[in-house]
Design a protein around this motif. Structure first.
Motif, PDB file in Angstrom:
ATOM      1  N   UNK A 156     -71.694 -29.149 -28.830  1.00  0.00           N
ATOM      2  CA  UNK A 156     -72.999 -29.441 -29.411  1.00  0.00           C
ATOM      3  C   UNK A 156     -72.929 -30.035 -30.799  1.00  0.00           C
ATOM      4  N   UNK A 157     -71.855 -29.760 -31.532  1.00  0.00           N
ATOM      5  CA  UNK A 157     -71.732 -30.299 -32.887  1.00  0.00           C
ATOM      6  C   UNK A 157     -71.580 -31.813 -32.896  1.00  0.00           C
ATOM      7  N   UNK A 179     -66.853 -43.093 -29.037  1.00  0.00           N
ATOM      8  CA  UNK A 179     -66.262 -42.886 -27.717  1.00  0.00           C
ATOM      9  C   UNK A 179     -66.564 -41.465 -27.271  1.00  0.00           C
ATOM     10  N   UNK A 180     -67.310 -41.352 -26.193  1.00  0.00           N
ATOM     11  CA  UNK A 180     -67.624 -40.039 -25.635  1.00  0.00           C
ATOM     12  C   UNK A 180     -66.844 -39.867 -24.350  1.00  0.00           C
ATOM     13  N   UNK A 181     -66.050 -38.800 -24.277  1.00  0.00           N
ATOM     14  CA  UNK A 181     -65.269 -38.487 -23.077  1.00  0.00           C
ATOM     15  C   UNK A 181     -65.788 -37.169 -22.522  1.00  0.00           C
ATOM     16  N   UNK A 182     -66.491 -37.223 -21.407  1.00  0.00           N
ATOM     17  CA  UNK A 182     -67.049 -36.002 -20.839  1.00  0.00           C
ATOM     18  C   UNK A 182     -65.926 -35.077 -20.384  1.00  0.00           C
ATOM     19  N   UNK A 183     -66.147 -33.793 -20.569  1.00  0.00           N
ATOM     20  CA  UNK A 183     -65.134 -32.794 -20.223  1.00  0.00           C
ATOM     21  C   UNK A 183     -64.800 -32.842 -18.741  1.00  0.00           C
ATOM     22  N   UNK A 184     -63.551 -32.565 -18.417  1.00  0.00           N
ATOM     23  CA  UNK A 184     -63.126 -32.535 -17.019  1.00  0.00           C
ATOM     24  C   UNK A 184     -63.820 -31.412 -16.258  1.00  0.00           C
ATOM     25  N   UNK A 192     -75.178 -31.214 -21.818  1.00  0.00           N
ATOM     26  CA  UNK A 192     -76.396 -31.591 -22.536  1.00  0.00           C
ATOM     27  C   UNK A 192     -76.106 -32.663 -23.582  1.00  0.00           C
ATOM     28  N   UNK A 193     -75.016 -32.499 -24.321  1.00  0.00           N
ATOM     29  CA  UNK A 193     -74.648 -33.510 -25.322  1.00  0.00           C
ATOM     30  C   UNK A 193     -74.382 -34.852 -24.660  1.00  0.00           C
ATOM     31  N   UNK A 194     -73.628 -34.827 -23.566  1.00  0.00           N
ATOM     32  CA  UNK A 194     -73.336 -36.060 -22.859  1.00  0.00           C
ATOM     33  C   UNK A 194     -74.580 -36.726 -22.301  1.00  0.00           C
ATOM     34  N   UNK A 195     -75.479 -35.931 -21.746  1.00  0.00           N
ATOM     35  CA  UNK A 195     -76.700 -36.485 -21.170  1.00  0.00           C
ATOM     36  C   UNK A 195     -77.561 -37.151 -22.242  1.00  0.00           C
ATOM     37  N   UNK A 196     -77.674 -36.518 -23.405  1.00  0.00           N
ATOM     38  CA  UNK A 196     -78.461 -37.090 -24.489  1.00  0.00           C
ATOM     39  C   UNK A 196     -77.843 -38.396 -24.996  1.00  0.00           C
ATOM     40  N   UNK A 197     -76.536 -38.391 -25.197  1.00  0.00           N
ATOM     41  CA  UNK A 197     -75.871 -39.602 -25.685  1.00  0.00           C
ATOM     42  C   UNK A 197     -75.951 -40.725 -24.650  1.00  0.00           C
ATOM     43  N   UNK A 198     -75.909 -40.362 -23.374  1.00  0.00           N
ATOM     44  CA  UNK A 198     -76.004 -41.369 -22.318  1.00  0.00           C
ATOM     45  C   UNK A 198     -77.413 -41.948 -22.232  1.00  0.00           C
ATOM     46  N   UNK A 199     -78.410 -41.079 -22.201  1.00  0.00           N
ATOM     47  CA  UNK A 199     -79.785 -41.534 -22.057  1.00  0.00           C
ATOM     48  C   UNK A 199     -80.242 -42.349 -23.272  1.00  0.00           C
ATOM     49  N   UNK A 217     -74.106 -41.895 -12.776  1.00  0.00           N
ATOM     50  CA  UNK A 217     -74.424 -42.500 -14.080  1.00  0.00           C
ATOM     51  C   UNK A 217     -73.687 -43.838 -14.159  1.00  0.00           C
ATOM     52  N   UNK A 218     -74.298 -44.903 -13.679  1.00  0.00           N
ATOM     53  CA  UNK A 218     -73.595 -46.194 -13.508  1.00  0.00           C
ATOM     54  C   UNK A 218     -73.097 -46.831 -14.794  1.00  0.00           C
ATOM     55  N   UNK A 219     -73.650 -46.491 -15.943  1.00  0.00           N
ATOM     56  CA  UNK A 219     -73.165 -47.074 -17.198  1.00  0.00           C
ATOM     57  C   UNK A 219     -71.915 -46.373 -17.717  1.00  0.00           C
ATOM     58  N   UNK A 220     -71.538 -45.294 -17.082  1.00  0.00           N
ATOM     59  CA  UNK A 220     -70.329 -44.580 -17.484  1.00  0.00           C
ATOM     60  C   UNK A 220     -69.097 -45.273 -16.921  1.00  0.00           C
ATOM     61  N   UNK A 221     -67.961 -45.043 -17.559  1.00  0.00           N
ATOM     62  CA  UNK A 221     -66.682 -45.585 -17.100  1.00  0.00           C
ATOM     63  C   UNK A 221     -65.856 -44.455 -16.498  1.00  0.00           C
ATOM     64  N   UNK A 222     -65.392 -44.650 -15.275  1.00  0.00           N
ATOM     65  CA  UNK A 222     -64.535 -43.644 -14.647  1.00  0.00           C
ATOM     66  C   UNK A 222     -63.119 -43.836 -15.165  1.00  0.00           C
TER      67      UNK A 222
END
Length: 241
Positions: A156-157, A179-184, A192-199, A217-222
């Protein structure tokens, strides 16, 4: 009295112009974000690394170990004020670089703490004040550090820090590639942090580690599993202006 009467129409004229300029700048930032740098930077990049309790720090430190240390320097590690373990792990890692003959790591690594927006179990009403305090503190840190690259992965920080960096980009006071890397651990839905940064389209590059998240989430990179690797975009991206 006469000067006050003249100032009101001037203010009414200036306000729409200011809003228009900020709107144009906002769309420019959104368009420019995520694109490769047109001018490769020769020196190091000031790097802000956001750590979080538990698995967040373990995953982030794994990513840090794969980075080019001479390129991502100096490195500023930031963790929540109540997190007593994450910065210790970062310090141990940086000290190991010194022992192995690193590049003056003692000068290149800095360790900082930030107020947490909301503690576990804290009520949403009282979290309004703590979130405001955390945001102000985050803005102060970002202005002080002026990071050119920010790495975060879910704690959250990271949200107030990323928002502060994004606001500076809109205001033209600096540019941070986020650069946001969602946790495995996030297999079916974002944190929640990822969703906010994505939206809000705040992150320049948004990575997920599971293909079903990429489909959702099509704008994300796998990027696949990152416990032993890091995406090439993270390795090579430079500063934007």
């Amino acid at each position: 009295m006469h000067m006050g009467a003249d100032a009101l129409p001037a203010a009414c004229y200036a306000l729409p112009v200011l809003v228009s300029l900020l709107t144009i700048r906002l769309f420019y930032v959104l368009w420019r974000s995520g694109q490769p740098s047109s001018k490769p930077r020769a020196g190091g990049l000031r790097c802000l690394i956001v750590l979080g309790s538990g698995g967040h720090t373990a995953e982030m430190m794994n990513i840090v170990t794969t980075l080019q240390k001479d390129r991502f320097t100096p490195r500023f590690y930031v963790a929540a004020l109540t997190d007593n373990m994450s910065l210790q792990k970062a310090q141990v890692y940086e000290e190991s670089l010194i022992e192995s003959g690193g590049n003056k790591t003692v000068e290149n690594a800095h360790f900082m703490q930030i107020y947490r927006s909301r503690e576990v179990g804290q009520s949403y009403i009282t979290s309004i004040a703590t979130t405001l305090l955390a945001t102000l503190h985050a803005m102060w840190l970002v202005i002080r550090i002026r990071p050119q690259v920010i790495f975060c992965n879910g704690p959250g920080t990271c949200f107030p820090l990323c928002v502060s960096a994004f606001l500076l980009k809109v205001l033209g006071l600096g540019w941070s590639s986020i650069f946001y890397i969602e946790s495995i651990a996030r297999v079916k839905k974002l944190s929640l942090s990822g969703l906010l940064l994505y939206k809000l389209r705040i992150a320049d590059q948004f990575f997920v580690q599971w293909p079903q998240l990429r489909q959702k989430y099509p704008r994300a990179c796998y990027a696949g599993r990152l416990m032993n690797s890091v995406p090439n975009q993270v390795r090579s991206n430079g500063e934007k202006k």
